[in-house]
Design a protein around this motif. Structure first.
Motif, PDB file in Angstrom:
ATOM      1  N   SER A 153       0.806  -1.222   0.000  1.00  0.00           N
ATOM      2  CA  SER A 153       0.000   0.000   0.000  1.00  0.00           C
ATOM      3  C   SER A 153       0.840   1.273   0.000  1.00  0.00           C
ATOM      4  O   SER A 153       0.300   2.363  -0.072  1.00  0.00           O
ATOM      5  CB  SER A 153      -0.912   0.012   1.235  1.00  0.00           C
ATOM      6  OG  SER A 153      -0.136  -0.029   2.422  1.00  0.00           O
ATOM      7  N   GLY A 154       2.167   1.140   0.078  1.00  0.00           N
ATOM      8  CA  GLY A 154       3.015   2.321   0.094  1.00  0.00           C
ATOM      9  C   GLY A 154       2.965   3.104   1.376  1.00  0.00           C
ATOM     10  O   GLY A 154       3.358   4.274   1.417  1.00  0.00           O
ATOM     11  N   THR A 155       2.495   2.477   2.465  1.00  0.00           N
ATOM     12  CA  THR A 155       2.369   3.190   3.743  1.00  0.00           C
ATOM     13  C   THR A 155       3.623   3.102   4.601  1.00  0.00           C
ATOM     14  O   THR A 155       3.662   3.713   5.662  1.00  0.00           O
ATOM     15  CB  THR A 155       1.186   2.637   4.550  1.00  0.00           C
ATOM     16  OG1 THR A 155       1.414   1.243   4.826  1.00  0.00           O
ATOM     17  CG2 THR A 155      -0.122   2.783   3.786  1.00  0.00           C
ATOM     18  N   PHE A 156       4.631   2.329   4.162  1.00  0.00           N
ATOM     19  CA  PHE A 156       5.768   2.094   5.042  1.00  0.00           C
ATOM     20  C   PHE A 156       6.482   3.394   5.385  1.00  0.00           C
ATOM     21  O   PHE A 156       6.999   3.561   6.488  1.00  0.00           O
ATOM     22  CB  PHE A 156       6.741   1.102   4.397  1.00  0.00           C
ATOM     23  CG  PHE A 156       7.849   1.741   3.608  1.00  0.00           C
ATOM     24  CD1 PHE A 156       9.083   1.996   4.196  1.00  0.00           C
ATOM     25  CD2 PHE A 156       7.666   2.116   2.286  1.00  0.00           C
ATOM     26  CE1 PHE A 156      10.102   2.593   3.482  1.00  0.00           C
ATOM     27  CE2 PHE A 156       8.674   2.712   1.577  1.00  0.00           C
ATOM     28  CZ  PHE A 156       9.903   2.950   2.168  1.00  0.00           C
ATOM     29  N   LEU A 157       6.530   4.349   4.432  1.00  0.00           N
ATOM     30  CA  LEU A 157       7.231   5.605   4.680  1.00  0.00           C
ATOM     31  C   LEU A 157       6.596   6.366   5.841  1.00  0.00           C
ATOM     32  O   LEU A 157       7.287   6.959   6.670  1.00  0.00           O
ATOM     33  CB  LEU A 157       7.227   6.465   3.412  1.00  0.00           C
ATOM     34  CG  LEU A 157       8.070   7.741   3.462  1.00  0.00           C
ATOM     35  CD1 LEU A 157       9.546   7.382   3.618  1.00  0.00           C
ATOM     36  CD2 LEU A 157       7.864   8.584   2.214  1.00  0.00           C
ATOM     37  N   LEU A 158       5.271   6.327   5.903  1.00  0.00           N
ATOM     38  CA  LEU A 158       4.574   7.016   6.982  1.00  0.00           C
ATOM     39  C   LEU A 158       4.672   6.257   8.298  1.00  0.00           C
ATOM     40  O   LEU A 158       4.992   6.835   9.339  1.00  0.00           O
ATOM     41  CB  LEU A 158       3.103   7.227   6.609  1.00  0.00           C
ATOM     42  CG  LEU A 158       2.212   7.900   7.658  1.00  0.00           C
ATOM     43  CD1 LEU A 158       2.682   9.330   7.934  1.00  0.00           C
ATOM     44  CD2 LEU A 158       0.755   7.906   7.205  1.00  0.00           C
ATOM     45  N   THR A 159       4.420   4.948   8.251  1.00  0.00           N
ATOM     46  CA  THR A 159       4.328   4.178   9.489  1.00  0.00           C
ATOM     47  C   THR A 159       5.674   3.818  10.092  1.00  0.00           C
ATOM     48  O   THR A 159       5.782   3.604  11.302  1.00  0.00           O
ATOM     49  CB  THR A 159       3.523   2.884   9.249  1.00  0.00           C
ATOM     50  OG1 THR A 159       4.154   2.129   8.204  1.00  0.00           O
ATOM     51  CG2 THR A 159       2.095   3.210   8.857  1.00  0.00           C
ATOM     52  N   LEU A 160       6.722   3.711   9.263  1.00  0.00           N
ATOM     53  CA  LEU A 160       8.041   3.335   9.767  1.00  0.00           C
ATOM     54  C   LEU A 160       9.002   4.509   9.898  1.00  0.00           C
ATOM     55  O   LEU A 160       9.879   4.488  10.756  1.00  0.00           O
ATOM     56  CB  LEU A 160       8.682   2.279   8.854  1.00  0.00           C
ATOM     57  CG  LEU A 160       8.119   0.864   8.906  1.00  0.00           C
ATOM     58  CD1 LEU A 160       8.839  -0.019   7.904  1.00  0.00           C
ATOM     59  CD2 LEU A 160       8.227   0.265  10.290  1.00  0.00           C
ATOM     60  N   CYS A 161       8.855   5.512   9.036  1.00  0.00           N
ATOM     61  CA  CYS A 161       9.863   6.575   8.967  1.00  0.00           C
ATOM     62  C   CYS A 161       9.412   7.895   9.584  1.00  0.00           C
ATOM     63  O   CYS A 161      10.263   8.691   9.998  1.00  0.00           O
ATOM     64  CB  CYS A 161      10.254   6.830   7.507  1.00  0.00           C
ATOM     65  SG  CYS A 161      10.736   5.353   6.597  1.00  0.00           S
ATOM     66  N   ILE A 162       8.113   8.155   9.631  1.00  0.00           N
ATOM     67  CA  ILE A 162       7.637   9.455  10.091  1.00  0.00           C
ATOM     68  C   ILE A 162       6.956   9.366  11.454  1.00  0.00           C
ATOM     69  O   ILE A 162       7.359  10.052  12.402  1.00  0.00           O
ATOM     70  CB  ILE A 162       6.678  10.075   9.057  1.00  0.00           C
ATOM     71  CG1 ILE A 162       7.419  10.320   7.736  1.00  0.00           C
ATOM     72  CG2 ILE A 162       6.078  11.376   9.588  1.00  0.00           C
ATOM     73  CD1 ILE A 162       6.546  10.856   6.626  1.00  0.00           C
TER      74      ILE A 162
END
Length: 262
Positions: free
Chosen positions: A63-72
């Motif tokens: 879903s491309g959510t990793f940047l938000l959930t893991l990095c931000i």
């Protein structure tokens, strides 16, 4: 002599402080983001088997959510605490009371711990909501370092290893954010620089041969299969903790230098 574990000093003071309690909001946001993304993919017909394990996989990877959930989001609870202390001119006060090294290490450990807890809370929320009306595990749809646990009929153990694995990724970004805030005591820098460095390292890995276990993709997004599930988890934990130990040491040096020159 005061120690780290005494309530009014050190790590516990950071973990129990007012700002540290805000880890719940990023956790809720992380869980909601993954939940909505996974449900959208599942209902759009992009995945054939819908069970909790498969929904978790598409929610995190597809879903491309990793940047938000893991990095931000893991950075939000506490990684900007040093920047806030510096802005409030409270660093020297705390350094006099408990020592510069103890202050810096406590801040760093608290930031990493709260980042990991925020991610774990988000995943717990996702799993709790998604488990309503969905079976836990019906068929093998994943192929990662922990998939053998599903083949052995232990889906709960798979979920625990999966969540803990990516909690280390969240803790890595939280620790990097605290380190960069020690370099530049600014909340925006603490938020942006870890992500920028990740993408730079990602590009470097495309041109320079690095050990697979510590490549950008395997270190953050993917699961490097090191053998058994225990070896896989220990490899991830060892790589992350080694990086965090170096960043913690450098953070102590930077904060000490800043205090001495203020």
């Amino acid at each position: 002599m005061r120690r780290f574990y005494e309530p009014e000093y050190g790590i516990l003071a950071n973990l129990m402080g007012g700002r540290a309690t805000r880890f719940s909001l990023p956790g809720i946001l992380a869980g909601s983001t993954i939940d909505f993304a996974a449900m959208a993919i599942a209902t759009s017909g992009k995945t054939n088997s819908i069970d909790l394990i498969n929904l978790l996989a598409v929610g995190v990877f597809g879903s491309g959510t990793f940047l938000l959930t893991l990095c931000i989001l893991p950075v939000l609870p506490y990684s900007m605490a040093y920047a806030a202390d510096h802005r409030a001119q409270a660093v020297r006060l705390w350094s006099v009371r408990i020592g510069i090294a103890r202050y810096a290490v406590s801040k760093f450990i608290a930031a990493v711990a709260m980042g990991m807890l925020a991610y774990i809370l988000g995943m717990a929320l996702f799993l709790s909501v998604s488990s309503i009306g969905l079976p836990l595990f019906t068929e093998m749809t994943v192929d990662d370092g922990y998939a053998c646990l599903l083949a052995e009929g232990r889906p709960i153990a798979y979920l625990l290893c999966f969540v803990l694995h990516y909690a280390f990724s969240a803790g890595l970004f939280a620790g990097c954010a605290l380190f960069f805030s020690a370099c530049i005591p600014n909340a925006f820098a603490a938020m942006v620089l870890p992500i920028l460095c990740y993408f730079v390292y990602l590009r470097i890995c495309n041109f320079v041969a690095v050990p697979e276990a510590v490549s950008a993709v395997e270190l953050v997004q993917s699961i490097y299969a090191a053998g058994s599930p225990v070896q896989t988890l220990f490899t991830k934990a060892g790589a992350v903790l080694a990086i965090l130990a170096v960043l913690c040491f450098l953070s102590v040096i930077l904060i000490r230098r800043r205090v001495f020159h203020e």
